[in-house]
Design a protein around this motif. Structure first.
Motif, PDB file in Angstrom:
ATOM      1  N   TRP A   2       4.350 -23.982   5.294  1.00  0.00           N
ATOM      2  CA  TRP A   2       3.922 -24.489   3.859  1.00  0.00           C
ATOM      3  C   TRP A   2       5.023 -25.472   3.478  1.00  0.00           C
ATOM      4  CZ3 TRP A   2       1.162 -25.772   0.139  1.00  0.00           C
ATOM      5  CH2 TRP A   2       1.469 -25.863  -0.968  1.00  0.00           C
ATOM      6  N   GLN A   3       6.184 -25.190   3.679  1.00  0.00           N
ATOM      7  CA  GLN A   3       7.153 -26.040   3.174  1.00  0.00           C
ATOM      8  C   GLN A   3       7.343 -27.317   3.835  1.00  0.00           C
ATOM      9  OE1 GLN A   3      10.627 -23.676   4.318  1.00  0.00           O
ATOM     10  NE2 GLN A   3      10.773 -22.855   2.011  1.00  0.00           N
ATOM     11  N   ARG A  37       4.086 -29.288   2.554  1.00  0.00           N
ATOM     12  CA  ARG A  37       3.493 -29.030   1.099  1.00  0.00           C
ATOM     13  C   ARG A  37       3.376 -30.531   0.478  1.00  0.00           C
ATOM     14  NH1 ARG A  37       8.327 -25.874  -1.430  1.00  0.00           N
ATOM     15  NH2 ARG A  37       9.434 -27.531   0.057  1.00  0.00           N
ATOM     16  N   ASP A  38       4.085 -31.439   0.789  1.00  0.00           N
ATOM     17  CA  ASP A  38       3.721 -32.871   0.190  1.00  0.00           C
ATOM     18  C   ASP A  38       2.398 -33.347   0.574  1.00  0.00           C
ATOM     19  OD1 ASP A  38       6.393 -32.732  -1.054  1.00  0.00           O
ATOM     20  OD2 ASP A  38       7.217 -33.490   0.629  1.00  0.00           O
ATOM     21  N   TYR A  84      -0.039 -31.624  -1.699  1.00  0.00           N
ATOM     22  CA  TYR A  84      -0.167 -32.061  -3.140  1.00  0.00           C
ATOM     23  C   TYR A  84      -0.928 -33.342  -3.053  1.00  0.00           C
ATOM     24  CZ  TYR A  84       3.156 -28.343  -4.359  1.00  0.00           C
ATOM     25  OH  TYR A  84       3.646 -27.208  -4.610  1.00  0.00           O
TER      26      TYR A  84
END
Length: 121
Positions: free
Chosen positions: A88-89, A92-93, A96
């Motif tokens: 996820w980390q 994540r960008d 989004y």
């Protein structure tokens, strides 16, 4: 910078990238690194100066991370303390970005549909 220092700097850059850091656009004098675990990791932002010095932490942080170019032991200990970024980390960008584009396309689609409906009246 001597060849040994250049090799050491390249090894450190490679080690930081393998640990999950990404290189950010930066100034000529330094390389900026950011770790995907922004909020969960104290040293998520690092700066590597052209002499090989690695600096981390906030400006007002009294426990700022400073690893000299010659201090391989401290650098190795720091590498062991870096958490592995989760999936996820890492993505994540991108998530989004896709969400923002989807909302934008949906918004403009509604505007165009309403505009065409107003013209057809």
């Amino acid at each position: 910078m001597e060849d040994g220092a250049k090799n050491s700097a390249v090894r450190r850059i490679d080690a930081l990238v393998r640990a999950g850091y990404k290189v950010e656009p930066c100034t000529v004098e330094a390389l900026n690194f950011v770790h995907p675990a922004h909020r969960e990791f104290k040293h998520a932002r690092l700066m590597m100066l052209d002499d090989g010095l690695i600096v981390g932490g906030l400006i007002d942080d009294k426990h700022e991370l400073r690893i000299l170019a010659a201090d391989e032991e401290k650098f190795s200990a720091f590498l062991r303390s870096i958490p592995r970024p989760t999936s996820w980390q890492i993505h994540r960008d991108k998530f989004y970005f896709v969400v923002a584009w989807t909302i934008g396309i949906g918004f403009w689609s509604v505007i165009v549909i309403m505009w065409k409906a107003a013209i057809d009246k």
